[in-house]
Structure formats: C-alpha cells, structure tokens
Design an enzyme around this catalytic site. Structure first.
Site, PDB file in Angstrom:
ATOM      1  N   ASN A   8       0.955  -1.211  -0.147  1.00 19.22           N
ATOM      2  CA  ASN A   8      -0.070   0.052  -0.050  1.00 19.22           C
ATOM      3  C   ASN A   8       0.982   1.236  -0.106  1.00 19.22           C
ATOM      4  O   ASN A   8       1.604   1.468   1.007  1.00 19.22           O
ATOM      5  CB  ASN A   8      -0.709  -0.263   1.183  1.00 19.22           C
ATOM      6  CG  ASN A   8      -1.687   1.345   1.241  1.00 19.22           C
ATOM      7  OD1 ASN A   8      -1.894   1.950   0.206  1.00 19.22           O
ATOM      8  ND2 ASN A   8      -2.420   1.516   2.440  1.00 19.22           N
ATOM      9  N   TRP A   9       0.813   1.894  -1.379  1.00 21.06           N
ATOM     10  CA  TRP A   9       1.854   2.896  -1.158  1.00 21.06           C
ATOM     11  C   TRP A   9       1.396   4.235  -0.710  1.00 21.06           C
ATOM     12  O   TRP A   9       2.017   5.094  -0.536  1.00 21.06           O
ATOM     13  CB  TRP A   9       2.100   3.317  -2.888  1.00 21.06           C
ATOM     14  CG  TRP A   9       3.014   2.417  -3.461  1.00 21.06           C
ATOM     15  CD1 TRP A   9       3.780   1.339  -2.764  1.00 21.06           C
ATOM     16  CD2 TRP A   9       3.160   2.261  -4.930  1.00 21.06           C
ATOM     17  NE1 TRP A   9       4.477   0.705  -3.989  1.00 21.06           N
ATOM     18  CE2 TRP A   9       4.087   1.176  -5.110  1.00 21.06           C
ATOM     19  CE3 TRP A   9       2.784   2.785  -6.116  1.00 21.06           C
ATOM     20  CZ2 TRP A   9       4.431   0.808  -6.491  1.00 21.06           C
ATOM     21  CZ3 TRP A   9       2.899   2.333  -7.039  1.00 21.06           C
ATOM     22  CH2 TRP A   9       3.804   1.494  -7.673  1.00 21.06           C
ATOM     23  N   LYS A  10      -0.110   4.231  -0.193  1.00 21.61           N
ATOM     24  CA  LYS A  10      -0.541   5.341   0.269  1.00 21.61           C
ATOM     25  C   LYS A  10      -0.280   6.601  -0.724  1.00 21.61           C
ATOM     26  O   LYS A  10      -0.251   6.353  -1.912  1.00 21.61           O
ATOM     27  CB  LYS A  10      -0.215   5.523   1.691  1.00 21.61           C
ATOM     28  CG  LYS A  10      -0.143   4.378   2.337  1.00 21.61           C
ATOM     29  CD  LYS A  10       0.048   4.837   3.968  1.00 21.61           C
ATOM     30  CE  LYS A  10       0.198   3.352   4.838  1.00 21.61           C
ATOM     31  NZ  LYS A  10      -0.009   3.718   6.228  1.00 21.61           N
ATOM     32  N   HIS A  92      -9.649   1.077   4.876  1.00 16.97           N
ATOM     33  CA  HIS A  92      -8.216   1.444   5.645  1.00 16.97           C
ATOM     34  C   HIS A  92      -8.649   2.493   6.670  1.00 16.97           C
ATOM     35  O   HIS A  92      -9.426   3.374   6.573  1.00 16.97           O
ATOM     36  CB  HIS A  92      -7.412   1.980   4.545  1.00 16.97           C
ATOM     37  CG  HIS A  92      -6.023   1.927   5.059  1.00 16.97           C
ATOM     38  ND1 HIS A  92      -5.468   3.067   5.951  1.00 16.97           N
ATOM     39  CD2 HIS A  92      -4.975   1.271   4.988  1.00 16.97           C
ATOM     40  CE1 HIS A  92      -4.304   2.673   6.185  1.00 16.97           C
ATOM     41  NE2 HIS A  92      -3.915   1.408   5.548  1.00 16.97           N
ATOM     42  N   GLU A  94      -6.910   5.008   7.723  1.00 11.50           N
ATOM     43  CA  GLU A  94      -6.716   6.042   7.451  1.00 11.50           C
ATOM     44  C   GLU A  94      -8.056   6.719   6.664  1.00 11.50           C
ATOM     45  O   GLU A  94      -8.355   7.956   6.949  1.00 11.50           O
ATOM     46  CB  GLU A  94      -5.394   6.331   6.832  1.00 11.50           C
ATOM     47  CG  GLU A  94      -4.189   6.068   7.331  1.00 11.50           C
ATOM     48  CD  GLU A  94      -2.988   5.574   6.530  1.00 11.50           C
ATOM     49  OE1 GLU A  94      -2.907   5.609   5.383  1.00 11.50           O
ATOM     50  OE2 GLU A  94      -2.074   5.222   7.118  1.00 11.50           O
ATOM     51  N   GLU A 164      -5.526  -4.997  10.585  1.00  8.88           N
ATOM     52  CA  GLU A 164      -4.413  -3.759  10.685  1.00  8.88           C
ATOM     53  C   GLU A 164      -4.884  -3.100  11.957  1.00  8.88           C
ATOM     54  O   GLU A 164      -5.495  -2.338  11.894  1.00  8.88           O
ATOM     55  CB  GLU A 164      -4.555  -3.028   9.485  1.00  8.88           C
ATOM     56  CG  GLU A 164      -4.376  -3.670   8.229  1.00  8.88           C
ATOM     57  CD  GLU A 164      -3.931  -2.551   7.235  1.00  8.88           C
ATOM     58  OE1 GLU A 164      -2.746  -2.796   6.874  1.00  8.88           O
ATOM     59  OE2 GLU A 164      -4.569  -1.625   6.787  1.00  8.88           O
ATOM     60  N   GLY A 170       2.005   2.197  10.374  1.00  7.30           N
ATOM     61  CA  GLY A 170       3.010   3.386  10.403  1.00  7.30           C
ATOM     62  C   GLY A 170       3.801   3.825  11.712  1.00  7.30           C
ATOM     63  O   GLY A 170       4.295   4.677  11.837  1.00  7.30           O
ATOM     64  N   SER A 210       3.081  -1.930  10.403  1.00 10.81           N
ATOM     65  CA  SER A 210       4.748  -2.076  10.639  1.00 10.81           C
ATOM     66  C   SER A 210       5.214  -3.478  10.376  1.00 10.81           C
ATOM     67  O   SER A 210       6.271  -4.109  11.052  1.00 10.81           O
ATOM     68  CB  SER A 210       5.052  -1.688  11.997  1.00 10.81           C
ATOM     69  OG  SER A 210       4.377  -0.231  12.095  1.00 10.81           O
ATOM     70  N   GLY A 231       2.682  -1.063   4.341  1.00 13.02           N
ATOM     71  CA  GLY A 231       2.714   0.067   3.852  1.00 13.02           C
ATOM     72  C   GLY A 231       4.196   0.696   3.654  1.00 13.02           C
ATOM     73  O   GLY A 231       4.539   0.489   2.638  1.00 13.02           O
ATOM     74  N   GLY A 232       4.838   1.069   4.676  1.00 14.90           N
ATOM     75  CA  GLY A 232       6.245   1.644   4.612  1.00 14.90           C
ATOM     76  C   GLY A 232       7.130   0.885   3.770  1.00 14.90           C
ATOM     77  O   GLY A 232       8.013   0.963   2.750  1.00 14.90           O
TER      78      GLY A 232
END
Ligand code: PEP
Length: 251
Positions: A8-10, A92, A94, A164, A170, A210, A231-232
């Site tokens: 997930n590049w966001k 998600h 966010e 999640e 994150g 994470s 993600g990251g």
C-alpha cells in the site's frame, strides 16, 4: 488457500517512480511461486501502471460507491475495471479516521466492487484505546459484520480480509505474532460461523501494521495469517521483496 503479500503506497511516489518500481518488482519476482503479489497505487497512476503490472495485481486504495453521474472528484468501480485494476482496498483505517468512511460507506464500497467482479481487500482493526479498553474483538467483529460477513458464499473468492491494528500502522510498533494470531483466529471463527468452516478457510486473512522483512516470516508462519498488507516497507522493491521472501510459502 491464497497467500498474498500486498503493498500500500498510500500517498507516495511520482509517476516515473511508480513505473520503475513495477519494472523492478517484476524482475525480482520472475521465478516467484506460492505467493500472490499486489500493490495499491495512487489513483492517478492506475491506467498507466496496468499494462506494466505484469505479475503484480494492481489495486486501488479507494473507490466511490455511486454509479457514474454528477459526483465530481469521485471514480467508480467500473472505471477501475476499465483501467485494468483487479480490486481495491476498502475501509483502510486512514480513510475511516480522516475521510469519513463510515461503516455504511465502507459496505457500499464493498458492494460496488463486487458488483463489477473486482477483489475487495477489506481492512479492519482496533485503535489503541479500544484495545486497552478490552474492546478490540468487539470492534473488529462489528466492522466485519457490516462489511463482509453479510455477503453470500458466491462472492467469497473475491474477498480478502486485512487485519490492521490501528496502533501498529506506520508506528514501527508491530503486533506480536501471538497478538496477531489471536485476532486472526477470532476472525476465522466469525467467518466460519457466517459461511461454514471450509469456505472460511479459503478467505485469506492478511496482517498489516509495521510488517517488514525482519518480522514477516514470524508473522506469516502463524496458523491463521495468510500474508500481509504492507505500507512503509512496500515503497522500495528491495524492502518489499524482503517481506515477500519471508512468507513460508514463497519459493
Ligand atoms: C498500511 O498502511 O496498511 C500499513 C500496514 O502501513 P505500515 O506497514 O507502514 O504500518
């Protein structure tokens, strides 16, 4: 059982960086078997990335739930499909926290995707406050109930669940493999009640929060964890490959 590692590049990367990632990723995974690789890219890049995606399943990060019409700034599931996208993240944390994605809105997005035969990567998870208050399972159950447990068996091949915990996204603070497995087992149990044991076994449940190369293998070895939403650590092909290689079914 599908094993999946999805990135997930966001809201990261420019177009040229996204195209280069796709090419590098396809090179790295040329001989990969046992794990499906997907990435959720920013919406403006989807039509360009689709012909470059190769073995990477191309996902959106969001979708509108209205049919085509006067909805400035929105896009439909049919539009995603026409670009060559295979599915989308939905719910998600966010989006739930910052963009007003209520449980009703999330459910409508699930239906819009399934209506076009696209994959739904349904995200759920509790906040730290909810976990500390002993309400983690209630919260996750409620999200699943309104989002996917109501669905019929005919669409389950299109459904992936991503657990999640919000406090792990994150933050660098991963859930322990025991914490994650405990929730995944609960999710599997609720899915079994809704759809029967065999059908529930075939719906992949991914862990997100994470997750990186150094902890992927332990997390993905848990009985009810079928892969990850990353993600990251999905931003560079090298980091993402490290996570994929950590899946015990990857060869
Ligand atoms: C995510 O955004 O879905 C996620 C899991 O992020 P991170 O891996 O950076 O915690």
């Amino acid at each position: 059982m599908r094993n999946i590692v999805a990135g997930n590049w966001k809201c990261h990367k420019l177009m040229n960086e996204a195209s280069a990632w796709m090419a590098d990723m396809n090179d790295m995974m040329a001989n990969l078997q046992g794990v499906e690789v997907m990435v959720a890219a920013p919406a403006p890049y989807l039509g360009v990335l689709a012909p470059l995606a190769g073995r990477v399943g191309l996902l959106a990060q969001n979708v509108g739930s209205n049919p085509a019409g006067a909805h400035t700034g929105e896009f439909t599931a049919a539009m995603l499909k026409s670009c060559g996208v295979t599915g989308s993240l939905v719910g998600h944390s966010e989006r739930r926290a910052r963009f007003g994605d209520t449980e009703e809105a999330v459910a409508a997005k699930v239906d819009a995707l399934l209506g076009e035969g696209l994959d739904v990567i349904f995200c759920c998870g509790e906040t730290l406050q909810e976990r500390q208050g002993g309400r983690a399972e209630d919260v996750v159950f409620r999200q699943l109930e309104s989002g996917v447990l109501r669905l019929g068996a005919d669409v389950l091949s299109k459904v992936v669940v991503a657990y999640e915990p919000v406090w792990a996204i994150g933050t660098g603070q991963t859930a322990t493999s025991a914490q994650a497995q405990e929730m995944h087992a609960a999710i599997r149990g609720w899915m079994s009640q809704a759809w029967g044991e065999e059908a529930a076994r075939n719906v992949p449940v991914l862990y997100g929060g994470s997750c990186k190369a150094s902890n992927a293998s332990e997390l993905f070895s848990q009985r009810d964890i079928n892969g990850g939403l990353i993600g990251g650590a999905s931003l560079t092909p090298q980091d993402f490959w490290g996570v994929i290689e950590g899946h015990p079914s990857a060869h």
